[in-house]
Design a protein around this motif. Structure first.
Motif, PDB file in Angstrom:
ATOM      1  N   LEU A  18      -8.297  85.225  79.398  1.00 21.41           N
ATOM      2  CA  LEU A  18      -8.827  83.977  78.860  1.00 21.41           C
ATOM      3  C   LEU A  18      -7.671  82.996  78.740  1.00 21.41           C
ATOM      4  N   ARG A  19      -7.939  81.727  78.995  1.00 16.22           N
ATOM      5  CA  ARG A  19      -6.902  80.714  78.799  1.00 16.22           C
ATOM      6  C   ARG A  19      -7.369  79.693  77.765  1.00 16.22           C
ATOM      7  N   LEU A  20      -6.583  79.557  76.739  1.00 16.95           N
ATOM      8  CA  LEU A  20      -6.837  78.554  75.712  1.00 16.95           C
ATOM      9  C   LEU A  20      -6.037  77.297  76.003  1.00 16.95           C
ATOM     10  N   SER A  21      -6.621  76.166  75.657  1.00 14.23           N
ATOM     11  CA  SER A  21      -5.941  74.882  75.802  1.00 14.23           C
ATOM     12  C   SER A  21      -5.895  74.182  74.459  1.00 14.23           C
ATOM     13  N   CYS A  22      -4.870  73.386  74.280  1.00  9.18           N
ATOM     14  CA  CYS A  22      -4.708  72.585  73.066  1.00  9.18           C
ATOM     15  C   CYS A  22      -4.308  71.188  73.508  1.00  9.18           C
ATOM     16  N   ALA A  23      -5.220  70.250  73.366  1.00  8.40           N
ATOM     17  CA  ALA A  23      -4.969  68.880  73.789  1.00  8.40           C
ATOM     18  C   ALA A  23      -4.545  68.037  72.599  1.00  8.40           C
ATOM     19  N   GLY A  24      -3.467  67.314  72.780  1.00  5.41           N
ATOM     20  CA  GLY A  24      -2.972  66.462  71.713  1.00  5.41           C
ATOM     21  C   GLY A  24      -3.321  65.005  71.952  1.00  5.41           C
ATOM     22  N   SER A  25      -3.483  64.271  70.860  1.00  6.93           N
ATOM     23  CA  SER A  25      -3.721  62.834  70.930  1.00  6.93           C
ATOM     24  C   SER A  25      -3.112  62.178  69.710  1.00  6.93           C
ATOM     25  N   GLY A  26      -3.003  60.848  69.795  1.00  7.95           N
ATOM     26  CA  GLY A  26      -2.458  60.097  68.674  1.00  7.95           C
ATOM     27  C   GLY A  26      -0.963  59.906  68.766  1.00  7.95           C
ATOM     28  N   ARG A  27      -0.277  60.891  69.275  1.00  7.12           N
ATOM     29  CA  ARG A  27       1.173  60.852  69.416  1.00  7.12           C
ATOM     30  C   ARG A  27       1.558  61.902  70.443  1.00  7.12           C
ATOM     31  N   SER A  28       2.645  61.665  71.143  1.00  5.91           N
ATOM     32  CA  SER A  28       3.099  62.638  72.132  1.00  5.91           C
ATOM     33  C   SER A  28       3.522  63.933  71.459  1.00  5.91           C
ATOM     34  N   LEU A  29       3.157  65.050  72.101  1.00  4.18           N
ATOM     35  CA  LEU A  29       3.580  66.351  71.604  1.00  4.18           C
ATOM     36  C   LEU A  29       4.980  66.714  72.079  1.00  4.18           C
ATOM     37  N   ASN A  30       5.559  65.849  72.925  1.00  2.00           N
ATOM     38  CA  ASN A  30       6.829  66.190  73.562  1.00  2.00           C
ATOM     39  C   ASN A  30       7.954  66.471  72.578  1.00  2.00           C
ATOM     40  N   ASN A  31       7.877  65.901  71.387  1.00  2.00           N
ATOM     41  CA  ASN A  31       8.960  66.060  70.426  1.00  2.00           C
ATOM     42  C   ASN A  31       8.872  67.342  69.613  1.00  2.00           C
ATOM     43  N   TYR A  32       7.766  68.062  69.774  1.00  2.00           N
ATOM     44  CA  TYR A  32       7.531  69.192  68.882  1.00  2.00           C
ATOM     45  C   TYR A  32       7.511  70.526  69.618  1.00  2.00           C
ATOM     46  N   PRO A  33       8.160  71.534  69.035  1.00  2.33           N
ATOM     47  CA  PRO A  33       7.820  72.888  69.466  1.00  2.33           C
ATOM     48  C   PRO A  33       6.347  73.108  69.116  1.00  2.33           C
ATOM     49  N   MET A  34       5.628  73.788  69.981  1.00  2.00           N
ATOM     50  CA  MET A  34       4.202  74.010  69.767  1.00  2.00           C
ATOM     51  C   MET A  34       3.923  75.504  69.708  1.00  2.00           C
ATOM     52  N   ALA A  35       3.045  75.874  68.815  1.00  3.86           N
ATOM     53  CA  ALA A  35       2.773  77.293  68.599  1.00  3.86           C
ATOM     54  C   ALA A  35       1.281  77.577  68.581  1.00  3.86           C
ATOM     55  N   TRP A  36       0.985  78.835  68.775  1.00  4.52           N
ATOM     56  CA  TRP A  36      -0.367  79.361  68.580  1.00  4.52           C
ATOM     57  C   TRP A  36      -0.321  80.377  67.437  1.00  4.52           C
ATOM     58  N   PHE A  37      -1.270  80.255  66.550  1.00  4.02           N
ATOM     59  CA  PHE A  37      -1.499  81.227  65.492  1.00  4.02           C
ATOM     60  C   PHE A  37      -2.913  81.778  65.668  1.00  4.02           C
ATOM     61  N   ARG A  38      -3.199  82.858  64.973  1.00  4.40           N
ATOM     62  CA  ARG A  38      -4.564  83.375  64.978  1.00  4.40           C
ATOM     63  C   ARG A  38      -4.891  83.949  63.615  1.00  4.40           C
ATOM     64  N   GLN A  39      -6.167  83.969  63.308  1.00  3.56           N
ATOM     65  CA  GLN A  39      -6.618  84.531  62.042  1.00  3.56           C
ATOM     66  C   GLN A  39      -7.873  85.349  62.280  1.00  3.56           C
ATOM     67  N   ALA A  40      -7.758  86.631  62.022  1.00  3.73           N
ATOM     68  CA  ALA A  40      -8.892  87.533  62.137  1.00  3.73           C
ATOM     69  C   ALA A  40      -9.629  87.587  60.800  1.00  3.73           C
ATOM     70  N   PRO A  41     -10.889  87.970  60.809  1.00  2.00           N
ATOM     71  CA  PRO A  41     -11.665  88.033  59.560  1.00  2.00           C
ATOM     72  C   PRO A  41     -10.989  88.926  58.526  1.00  2.00           C
ATOM     73  N   GLY A  42     -10.829  88.399  57.320  1.00  3.99           N
ATOM     74  CA  GLY A  42     -10.242  89.169  56.241  1.00  3.99           C
ATOM     75  C   GLY A  42      -8.739  89.329  56.311  1.00  3.99           C
ATOM     76  N   LYS A  43      -8.097  88.658  57.270  1.00  5.39           N
ATOM     77  CA  LYS A  43      -6.651  88.779  57.416  1.00  5.39           C
ATOM     78  C   LYS A  43      -5.988  87.420  57.288  1.00  5.39           C
TER      79      LYS A  43
END
Length: 124
Positions: A18-43
């Motif tokens: 599966l491929r997830l995408s994260c589209a940014g708007s409002g300001r360029s994401l170029n200045n930021y390190p970008m991360a993925w987090f996840r949260q499972a039920p109850g965790k």
């Protein structure tokens, strides 16, 4: 202000990709390190991967190394998470986030901008 919108989640079978995408708007994401987090039920929310602002450096949660790949296309203001060999332990809501303060990559408090999340469900 940065707005982030994730997409690409869904219901898949164990072993699928599966491929997830994260589209940014409002300001360029170029200045930021970008991360993925996840949260499972109850965790608690869990760090998954991060990519540096220039897309050169990456770092992963041990359990996803070799299976997940984070990347970014600064021209499209978009960050991706390619996930393969998925298993039931990967079932969670996945969030992208922009890291705005220096420090531990795994600390959610250092990320000021978050998306709304996209659900990934892996059936075994």
């Amino acid at each position: 202000q940065v707005q982030l919108v994730e997409s690409g989640g869904g219901l898949v079978q164990a072993g699928d990709s599966l491929r997830l995408s994260c589209a940014g708007s409002g300001r360029s994401l170029n200045n930021y390190p970008m991360a993925w987090f996840r949260q499972a039920p109850g965790k608690e929310r869990e760090f998954v991967a991060i990519i540096g602002s220039r897309g050169v450096s990456t770092y992963y949660l041990d359990s996803v190394k070799g299976r997940f790949t984070i990347s970014r296309d600064n021209a499209k203001n978009t960050v991706y998470l390619q996930m393969s060999s998925l298993n039931s332990g990967d079932t969670a809501v996945y969030y992208c986030a922009a890291k705005t303060r220096a420090g531990d990559n795994g600390s959610a408090a250092l990320y000021d901008y978050w998306g709304q999340g996209t659900q990934v469900t892996v059936s075994s």
